[in-house]
Scaffold this active site. Structure first.
Site, PDB file in Angstrom:
ATOM      1  N   ARG A 192      20.884  36.558  23.890  1.00  0.00           N
ATOM      2  CA  ARG A 192      21.511  36.631  25.221  1.00  0.00           C
ATOM      3  C   ARG A 192      22.857  35.923  25.219  1.00  0.00           C
ATOM      4  O   ARG A 192      23.818  36.389  25.818  1.00  0.00           O
ATOM      5  CB  ARG A 192      20.601  35.979  26.274  1.00  0.00           C
ATOM      6  N   ARG A 252      11.931  26.318  29.378  1.00  0.00           N
ATOM      7  CA  ARG A 252      11.514  26.778  30.696  1.00  0.00           C
ATOM      8  C   ARG A 252      10.107  27.367  30.673  1.00  0.00           C
ATOM      9  O   ARG A 252       9.751  28.097  29.761  1.00  0.00           O
ATOM     10  CB  ARG A 252      12.493  27.853  31.156  1.00  0.00           C
ATOM     11  N   ARG A 278      31.415  41.464  35.248  1.00  0.00           N
ATOM     12  CA  ARG A 278      30.911  41.181  33.913  1.00  0.00           C
ATOM     13  C   ARG A 278      31.845  41.781  32.854  1.00  0.00           C
ATOM     14  O   ARG A 278      31.780  41.415  31.690  1.00  0.00           O
ATOM     15  CB  ARG A 278      29.504  41.792  33.785  1.00  0.00           C
TER      16      ARG A 278
END
Ligand SMILES: [Zn+2]
Length: 215
Positions: free
Chosen positions: A171, A127, A88
């Protein structure tokens, strides 16, 4: 082949990794999975990570790399692997390269799935999750038969806090900050392969296979 998958949440990395696994047997390795696995198995490093994870804290780079390496050593080098969500950061990527090198391996390609922000917000904020059995729905792409109710168990469906549009944008911003340098890192090594992540999963998969056949 050893691959790194780069792409924001909602880009479809999981779907594509599954297809590669089905065709070539390369396991998908996500950081979350390997951390949870290390904790469950009670490995030395898992024991260090457990209290941090329980407290919702970030697990530091060296610990993540150590746990990932433990895990990669169990994998058949002939089949290779797909890393998802790891590395990451640049230090993680460097540590990964060094550790692979010491066992005569390397990363063969970094696949970056590019999807416009609005498409991602749409995908993620639509979602809905069943809190009881974990079934996942999408209000437009994969709706439940009855609006807001799980097909399997009849529980009311929930939108995860993380999937609310403003959270999704946060995010995505975090991802962009962390990952832009990582794309550079692989670009400089000639390993970055950019894929258009808009379209049917089959089309995207065809692009990935095409790119890999030339890597
Ligand atoms: Zn359910």
């Amino acid at each position: 082949m050893n691959l790194v998958f780069l792409g924001p949440p909602g880009a479809g990395k999981g779907t594509q990794a599954k297809k590669l696994f089905q065709e070539f047997g390369m396991p998908q390795i996500s950081t979350g999975d390997i951390l949870r696995d290390a904790v469950r198995r009670g490995t030395e490093l898992g024991k260090k990570a457990a209290p941090l994870m329980e407290a919702g804290k970030l697990v530091p780079d060296d610990l993540v790399v150590g746990i990932a390496m433990d895990h990669l050593q169990q994998i058949d080098p002939v089949r290779g692997f797909i890393l998802d969500g790891f590395p990451r950061t640049i230090p993680q990527a460097q540590a990964l390269d060094a550790a692979l090198k010491s066992s005569g391996q390397k990363i063969d390609a970094a696949i970056s799935l590019r999807v416009p922000e609005e498409t991602l917000v749409d995908r993620l904020s639509g979602r809905r999750i069943c809190p009881k059995d974990g079934s996942v729905y999408h209000v437009s792409q994969n709706p439940s038969k009855r609006d807001g109710v799980c097909d399997k168990c009849g529980s009311p469906l929930l939108q995860r806090e993380d999937d609310k549009p403003e959270k999704v944008r946060e995010r995505l911003a975090v991802y962009a900050r962390q990952t832009a340098p990582l794309e550079d890192y692989y670009q400089k090594q000639g390993l970055l392969r950019v894929i258009d992540g808009v379209g049917s999963p089959e089309d995207i998969y065809a692009q990935i296979k095409n790119v890999l056949s030339r890597s």
